[in-house]
Design a protein around this motif. Structure first.
Motif, mmCIF file in Angstrom:
data_model
loop_
_atom_site.group_PDB
_atom_site.id
_atom_site.type_symbol
_atom_site.label_atom_id
_atom_site.label_comp_id
_atom_site.label_asym_id
_atom_site.label_seq_id
_atom_site.Cartn_x
_atom_site.Cartn_y
_atom_site.Cartn_z
ATOM 1 N N SER A 249 4.721 1.102 -8.066
ATOM 2 C CA SER A 249 3.456 0.384 -8.216
ATOM 3 C C SER A 249 3.557 -0.987 -7.532
ATOM 4 C CB SER A 249 3.145 0.248 -9.707
ATOM 5 O OG SER A 249 2.900 -1.074 -10.041
ATOM 6 N N LYS A 250 2.401 -1.520 -7.110
ATOM 7 C CA LYS A 250 2.422 -2.819 -6.407
ATOM 8 C C LYS A 250 2.558 -3.978 -7.387
ATOM 9 C CE LYS A 250 -0.311 -1.393 -2.492
ATOM 10 N NZ LYS A 250 -1.706 -1.138 -2.245
ATOM 11 N N MET A 251 2.449 -3.703 -8.676
ATOM 12 C CA MET A 251 2.631 -4.720 -9.712
ATOM 13 C C MET A 251 1.788 -5.973 -9.466
ATOM 14 S SD MET A 251 5.137 -3.327 -11.594
ATOM 15 C CE MET A 251 6.055 -4.556 -12.446
ATOM 16 N N TYR A 253 0.733 -7.267 -6.688
ATOM 17 C CA TYR A 253 0.797 -7.835 -5.337
ATOM 18 C C TYR A 253 -0.180 -7.090 -4.428
ATOM 19 C CZ TYR A 253 4.997 -10.380 -6.634
ATOM 20 O OH TYR A 253 5.871 -11.242 -7.232
ATOM 21 N N PHE A 256 2.919 -3.737 -0.894
ATOM 22 C CA PHE A 256 4.299 -3.476 -1.303
ATOM 23 C C PHE A 256 5.255 -4.447 -0.616
ATOM 24 C CE2 PHE A 256 2.698 0.726 -2.615
ATOM 25 C CZ PHE A 256 3.301 0.801 -3.857
ATOM 26 N N LYS A 259 5.497 -7.601 -2.513
ATOM 27 C CA LYS A 259 6.222 -7.360 -3.774
ATOM 28 C C LYS A 259 7.734 -7.261 -3.480
ATOM 29 C CE LYS A 259 7.094 -3.617 -6.989
ATOM 30 N NZ LYS A 259 7.454 -2.256 -6.695
ATOM 31 N N GLU A 260 8.066 -6.536 -2.419
ATOM 32 C CA GLU A 260 9.483 -6.304 -2.122
ATOM 33 C C GLU A 260 10.182 -7.592 -1.678
ATOM 34 O OE1 GLU A 260 8.794 -2.836 0.304
ATOM 35 O OE2 GLU A 260 8.439 -1.640 -1.492
ATOM 36 N N HIS A 262 9.435 -10.480 -2.877
ATOM 37 C CA HIS A 262 9.651 -11.225 -4.128
ATOM 38 C C HIS A 262 10.754 -10.621 -4.995
ATOM 39 C CE1 HIS A 262 5.973 -13.316 -3.093
ATOM 40 N NE2 HIS A 262 6.308 -14.210 -4.001
ATOM 41 N N GLU A 263 11.089 -9.376 -4.743
ATOM 42 C CA GLU A 263 12.148 -8.748 -5.552
ATOM 43 C C GLU A 263 13.548 -9.162 -5.104
ATOM 44 O OE1 GLU A 263 9.872 -4.592 -6.837
ATOM 45 O OE2 GLU A 263 11.103 -4.641 -5.047
ATOM 46 N N ASP A 602 1.651 -2.333 5.011
ATOM 47 C CA ASP A 602 2.676 -1.421 4.467
ATOM 48 C C ASP A 602 2.894 -0.178 5.318
ATOM 49 O OD1 ASP A 602 3.407 -2.960 2.295
ATOM 50 O OD2 ASP A 602 1.801 -2.188 1.035
#
Ligand code: M6R
Length: 614
Positions: A249-251, A253, A256, A259-260, A262-263, A602
């Motif tokens: 999931s894009k949570m 953001y 993706f 989001k990635e 930020h991970e 993406d």
């Protein structure tokens, strides 16, 4: 790069297929299609472009497939023939009774096609895949057993394939097989799923069987039967997948990719767990299966990889040579496999791959393995084909990366190289203990430093906005950050389609400087350390040709503002760790520019996440 899904069970199949294909979209594609077993016949629906077009195509046909509980689906990344409806999968035999989807490349398709045409087969597409549909159908016509037909056909096929096959006579039977292409079976209760990758099945089940090359599985709602290429029965071994559906999931953001990015602090923390407890403790790297004696005496390492993984490998060379004094060669897998390479049982060969499925790297690994080299694989997919070839396996545990542009998997690969180089230097005792301790202490605080950069991402967004409409971009750096320049440029061109190039700054005056004028932005990756002054001079040279200068720096020097129009400041780190810190703003610049330009961040055009063809 192409994705296949299949389902046999009791649920309405179309939703399962469409949802599965959506989960595989990240692989990259330009057309799609599904085939479903209907009451009297198999129906095929196809469309060019995004899956939404296939959804439109299905509208109005619901009464044809509403009660169907078996089918196969495909997203196609064109190799043989343009992205058209005719070339889209599924492909059928003459009468449409047998239908297949395929991921991979059939190398001997021309020879097979000639033979099949002589026997009356009519080809409708330009694809290599269609020969398999006709070939299996011919075998089936003789033996009337779909599994046997697939087995016999696969003996005649050369190349790479994952195949999903169904026949109108076998109302509840899917036959699947693979060679050098990924294929996983999801095991449910009275149902089975088949897919090129886990995201397509994880919503439904976390129990899976990975097929080995040349195995053939026959799936019915009740059971899975597995045989090898000679027809011998094999007991399928199911495993529990360590995957959370939430990872897909894009949570919140927008993309993706964001989001990635930020991970990444957590990715670094994860990879350190169990490997680096405290700065004054030794690195634990049980994944490396070479004896300490062999490591001490090792005098050559060959690293092979493609794309972003190749850039991580180039930094790995700096680290291993710098920390351990072992000679390291790095080469693009696609070049490595077509020349006479010199590796043997005394060479450690390291393969680096996010997906673990990249065809060129896989071939290179197999070649080196055949020559007796120890194979160490650094990958984000411990369930991949490359992982299965490994003598030593370092999983980088970045979690699934959906965005085609690699970000967190790159940082995780770099971390694997830091740990490996530090571990080897501890074994070889090639560095002073105090130096090692201070490096390990710095390594452990990298996540906080990345968080500081992310907290000010709007500053980077502002710089990106200024340059969003430029046609060309140059990234310059020296030393350990030369690969960072290459990777920064790759990120920008992949998702914004702007022509971006990375240069070792010392090379500017040997040619590229001719391109500089006031329309050309030059981004200088100016990190404190051994080449800082040199790079500053190279930046002056570019400025003197009126280039628009941008600095990405951890220097506090206020005078830089005379030279640079924009300055992106990052926290200070020892030079050796600067590739990690420098990469975050470069990922963000690429992201924001692509976003300003309204690009499909993406799923950039023409690209695939998992490049399973050479
Ligand atoms: O899965 P791999 O790391 O082996 O993939 C290699 C390249 O295809 C990959 O890094 C590609 O360059 C990415 N799109 C980079 O963002």
């Amino acid at each position: 790069m192409c994705g296949i899904v299949g389902y046999v069970g009791y649920k309405p199949v179309t939703d399962i297929l469409m949802d599965g294909l959506e989960q595989l979209e990240y692989r990259g594609y330009d057309s799609s299609g599904i085939a479903v077993m209907c009451e009297k016949e198999i129906r095929v629906y196809k469309a060019v472009g995004k899956l939404q077009n296939l959804r439109e195509e299905l509208k109005g046909h619901e009464n044809e497939f509403n009660s169907s509980t078996m089918g196969i689906g495909h997203i196609r990344w064109a190799t043989h023939g343009a992205p058209t409806v005719l070339n889209a999968h599924p492909h059928t035999c003459n009468c449409g009774g047998l239908v297949i989807v395929h991921n991979g490349i059939i190398e001997n398709y021309k020879e097979l096609k000639e033979e099949l045409i002589k026997t009356g087969c009519i080809f409708r597409s330009e694809t290599d895949t269609e020969v398999v549909a006709h070939l299996v159908a011919k075998k089936y016509d003789k033996c009337k057993n779909l599994t046997e037909a697939v087995r016999l056909a696969s003996k005649e096929i050369e190349g790479a394939y994952a195949l999903c096959v169904m026949h109108k006579d076998c109302k509840q039977k899917l036959v699947i097989t693979k060679r050098n292409a990924p294929l996983v079976v999801g095991v449910g209760i009275n149902e089975f799923y088949a897919a090129s990758d886990v995201p397509a099945i994880i919503k439904h089940t976390n129990k899976a069987v990975y097929l080995n090359d040349n195995q053939i599985a026959t799936l019915t709602p009740e059971k899975m039967e597995l045989i090898d290429a000679d027809g011998n029965k094999i007991e399928p071994k199911a495993e529990i997948l360590p995957w959370e559906p939430v990872a897909l999931s894009k949570m919140g953001y927008k993309h993706f990719m964001l989001k990635e990015i930020h991970e990444q602090p957590d990715v670094i923390r994860n990879i350190l767990v169990g490997k680096l407890h405290a700065p004054d403790e030794n690195i634990v790297l049980d994944e490396v299966k070479l004896t300490k004696e062999t490591l001490k005496n090792l005098n050559r390492i060959q690293i092979i990889a493609c794309g972003t993984s190749l850039h991580a490998a180039m930094i790995g060379k700096y680290l291993i040579e710098g920390f351990c004094g072992i000679a390291v060669d790095v080469e693009a897998s696609s070049e490595y496999i077509y020349r006479k390479t010199v590796t043997d049982e005394h060479t450690l060969v390291i393969g680096v791959s996010q997906s673990g499925e990249t065809a060129d790297t896989l071939t290179a690994i197999k070649q080196s393995k055949a020559r007796g080299s120890h194979i160490l694989i650094i990958t984000n997919r411990p369930d991949s084909a490359m992982a299965r070839e490994a003598d030593s396996l370092i999983p980088v545990n970045a979690g699934i990366e959906v965005s085609v542009a690699a970000t967190k998997s790159y940082i995780a690969q770099l971390m694997a190289f830091y740990l490996l180089a530090l571990y080897m230097s501890e074994v070889k005792e090639s560095m002073a203990k105090t130096d090692l301790t201070s490096l390990k202490a710095e390594l452990m605080i990298l996540p906080q430093k990345i968080e500081q950069i992310l907290a000010h991402k709007e500053d980077i967004q502002n710089v990106a906005r200024v340059y969003a409409n430029t046609k060309d971009f140059i990234y310059i750096a020296r030393g350990i950050n030369y690969p960072t320049a290459l990777e920064g440029a790759l990120k920008l061109k992949e998702i914004s389609y702007i022509n971006a190039t990375g240069y070792p700054a010392g090379e500017l005056k040997h040619g590229p400087i001719a391109m500089l004028d006031d329309t050309m932005p030059v981004l200088s990756i100016l990190m404190n350390g051994s080449v800082y002054e040199k790079l500053l001079s190279n930046s002056e040279e570019a400025k003197a040709r009126n280039a628009r200068m941008i600095a990405l720096t951890n220097s506090k020097d206020e005078k830089l503002s005379h030279l640079f129009e924009h300055i992106i400041r990052v926290p200070d780190v020892p030079e050796i760790f600067s590739p990690i810190i420098a990469m975050i703003p470069l990922q963000l610049i690429a992201y924001y520019i692509a976003e300003f330009l309204g690009k499909d961040v993406d799923q950039p055009r023409n690209l695939a996440k998992s490049v399973t063809v050479e």
